[in-house]
Structure formats: C-alpha cells, structure tokens
Design a protein around this motif. Structure first.
Motif, PDB file in Angstrom:
ATOM      1  N   LEU A   1     -16.222  -3.239 -18.069  1.00  0.00           N
ATOM      2  CA  LEU A   1     -15.955  -1.923 -18.135  1.00  0.00           C
ATOM      3  C   LEU A   1     -15.984  -1.510 -17.154  1.00  0.00           C
ATOM      4  O   LEU A   1     -14.831  -0.666 -16.540  1.00  0.00           O
ATOM      5  CB  LEU A   1     -16.143  -1.710 -19.446  1.00  0.00           C
ATOM      6  N   ASN A   2     -17.149  -1.800 -16.437  1.00  0.00           N
ATOM      7  CA  ASN A   2     -17.181  -0.745 -15.579  1.00  0.00           C
ATOM      8  C   ASN A   2     -16.330  -0.872 -14.273  1.00  0.00           C
ATOM      9  O   ASN A   2     -16.086  -0.173 -13.511  1.00  0.00           O
ATOM     10  CB  ASN A   2     -19.252  -1.012 -14.914  1.00  0.00           C
ATOM     11  N   ARG A   3     -16.286  -2.249 -14.165  1.00  0.00           N
ATOM     12  CA  ARG A   3     -15.483  -3.105 -12.663  1.00  0.00           C
ATOM     13  C   ARG A   3     -14.092  -2.075 -12.966  1.00  0.00           C
ATOM     14  O   ARG A   3     -13.516  -2.384 -11.762  1.00  0.00           O
ATOM     15  CB  ARG A   3     -15.153  -4.729 -12.574  1.00  0.00           C
ATOM     16  N   SER A   4     -13.417  -2.296 -14.575  1.00  0.00           N
ATOM     17  CA  SER A   4     -11.693  -1.913 -14.189  1.00  0.00           C
ATOM     18  C   SER A   4     -12.234  -0.866 -14.390  1.00  0.00           C
ATOM     19  O   SER A   4     -11.100   0.401 -14.149  1.00  0.00           O
ATOM     20  CB  SER A   4     -11.562  -2.088 -15.949  1.00  0.00           C
ATOM     21  N   GLY A   5     -13.031  -0.203 -14.076  1.00  0.00           N
ATOM     22  CA  GLY A   5     -13.634   1.690 -13.841  1.00  0.00           C
ATOM     23  C   GLY A   5     -12.957   2.451 -15.433  1.00  0.00           C
ATOM     24  O   GLY A   5     -12.847   3.807 -14.412  1.00  0.00           O
TER      25      GLY A   5
END
Length: 342
Positions: free
Chosen positions: A232-236
């Motif tokens: 989730l964090n990697r996808s923004g």
C-alpha cells in the motif's frame, strides 16, 4: 605497424558489434539488449491468467454447483461491505474489481451508494446472475482486474473482494487504482493470506515426500500479512489499515474440500504447477489430513485467512502526524510515574 593494425581491427570489430547489436537474429534465437531489458523489467509471472480465466468460466458455467459454493465469497463480501459502511460517506458510484458473480452486490444497499460497477475478466462469471435484482444499480464490465483502465481521478471508491491473490503485479494494480481515485478517495480490498489452507498444503507436502520423495507446487503461493502494508505504501496510498480474519469451514473429507475449491474457480493456477496428481498421493494426503487435523465429529477443518486492507489517496485535508517533539503533555505525568532524562 602490427600494433596499429591490431588496434584498427579491434576498432572495426567494435563498430561492427554496435551496428549489429540492434538487430535480432531469429535463426539463433538471440535478442537485442533493449528487448532483454524490457522483458526483464516486466512483472514476474507467478500465475497463469489464461488458466485462471478458463477455471472461472468453467466454474460459472456449472451454475448449480457454482451457486452452492458461494458461501465463502458471500461471507467475505459482506465483511467488505461492513468496512465500506463504516466510512460515513455515501458514494455515487463504486467500482469493484474482480467482482465474480456479484457477491458484493448482494451485501450493499442504496444507503451506501447509487451504482456499483462490477468488473470481472470472466464473462460467464460476470453474467451468471443476470436476472438477479439488487438494491443498487449494477453495471457489468468485462475487464482484467490486473490492469484496470479508468481515467485519472475519476473514481470515489474502489473495492476488490477475493480476487487480488491471483494478481501477478500487485504494486502495478494498486498504483493504477491510486491514479484512478480522486483525492481522498478510498480503496478497500480483501484477499487470501499466506496461512490459508495450511492444513491442505502441509498434508499434500507430506504425501509428496512420502510417495515421490519431493515437494510439488500443489497450492498457490499467497501474500504474507506483513507485506500488505508495504504494498500500500509503495503504491502511494496513505492512512492504511490492515486486519486479518480466519474463516474456518468444516468438510466431510479433503476430497470434498478440493471439489468445492474447483467449483469456486479457485484451483491452482501457478505457471509451474504439475498437470496432475497421482491417485495414491491424493489418498495418502487425505489420510494425513485426517490424522493431523480431524475434528471430534469426523469432519476436517479448512482455514481461510482473509487479509483486509484500506488505503486512501493523499489529500491535504487528511490528518497528518505532528512534528517530532511538539507534544505538550508528559506520559509520565499522565500515568503518575517518575521519568528521568536519559
């Protein structure tokens, strides 16, 4: 002169290599450096999406058997709808990726949204219950949930229930969802976690070792709970929330469990899977399953670990953490304990 001649031949060879590097030699099977880099940058394929499409089509075409095994997807969809209901908003349109046969549509009502867009790559699954009436308007679209195609900042909410565990490129899918959401738009997902069907997995592995002396890829690999937050964090997506449910279903035998999995369209779709399983290996796995996990009433349990996730597209109106050191209250004073400076 000899050294000069050698240098000239070396320069000519380098020039010839540069001129021919961009040419593909079909006869020898070689490819250019650019083609190799583009291919290596593509997502690693764990699942065969064509096989998964065939499995879903075949399962949905057997309507009676398909409806009998809706219990797991219906239960997860109801829990996803509860999480959507917890958000004190009423949405005009909600998009569901990997909608299957309309499990989420059964759980939502017109107090939550006006319209639900069901996106599913299997036309037979999408249209299995065409005659069913729901509390909200439903639009059906044949779409590969691995590559959702929507205009940027056009969606208020996106939901995915029990489909993401078959996606090869989860970061790419989540990035496309984030782009399609409006600022402060929400994504809610549910997928099977790595502890799902651990009883079946271990029984098949022990049977493979006993009968064949090795382990085969009988059960598809699944995402670990600890990796979901990073995705989730990697996808923004921000303000992420992750929780896990374990749904335990009892079956008369392991063969009944496998039959229901196939009827759901959830059979193994790993690229490197074996095309068959030996009869004696299957019977040995069934006996091991009962020996290790059998209930007192003679049934066997099957655990489905479901990972729920919520992520929001960043927006200036969202709450943000205060700067470090800006706190005005001491935790030691709040709990009546003595604190010492380090």
């Amino acid at each position: 002169m000899n050294s000069i001649a050698k240098c000239a031949r070396l320069a000519a060879a380098c020039l010839s290599f540069r001129q021919t590097a961009s040419v593909r030699w079909y006869g020898s099977g070689k490819e250019t450096a650019r083609e190799y880099l583009e291919k290596s940058a593509a997502p690693f394929e764990v699942f065969d999406r064509k096989v998964k499409l065939m499995q879903r089509d075949r399962a949905a075409s057997r309507m009676v058997d398909s409806r009998e095994v809706d219990y797991l997807r219906d239960e997860v969809a109801a829990r996803v709808a509860d999480r959507l209901l917890d958000i004190k908003r009423r949405y005009h349109t909600v998009v569901e990726l990997g909608a299957g046969c309309g499990h989420l549509a059964k759980a939502v009502d017109d107090d939550m949204m006006d319209k639900l867009i069901m996106c599913e790559m299997s036309p037979k699954a999408l249209n299995r219950d065409m005659d069913t009436e729901y509390d909200v308007d439903v639009e059906r679209r044949v779409m590969n949930e691995e590559m959702p195609k929507f205009e940027d900042e056009s969606l208020d909410a996106v939901v995915s229930s029990m489909s993401m565990h078959w996606v090869n490129d989860l970061p790419g899918m989540l990035i496309q969802i984030r782009k399609a959401l409006v600022p402060d738009g929400v994504f809610i997902g549910a997928m099977l976690g790595g502890e799902s069907l651990f009883e079946l997995r271990s029984s098949l592995q022990l049977a493979d070792i006993e009968r064949d002396g090795g382990i085969a890829a009988r059960v598809s690999p699944l995402t670990d709970t600890r990796d979901v937050g990073s995705l989730l964090n990697r996808s923004g997506l921000t303000l992420s929330t992750i929780d896990v449910d374990n749904i335990v279903v009892n079956y008369p035998s392991m063969l009944h469990l496998i039959s229901d999995i196939n009827a759901m369209g959830e059979g193994n779709a790993v690229v490197q899977r074996l095309p068959f399983i030996k009869r004696d290996t299957l019977l040995a796995a069934s006996a091991i399953y009962k020996e290790l996990y059998q209930n007192k009433d003679g049934s066997i349990p099957a655990t489905f670990q479901v990972i729920y996730m919520i992520g929001w597209k960043p927006d200036p109106s969202q709450p943000k953490p205060l700067p470090r050191g800006s706190g005005q209250a001491s935790l030691g004073e709040m709990f009546d304990t003595k604190s010492q400076k380090l």
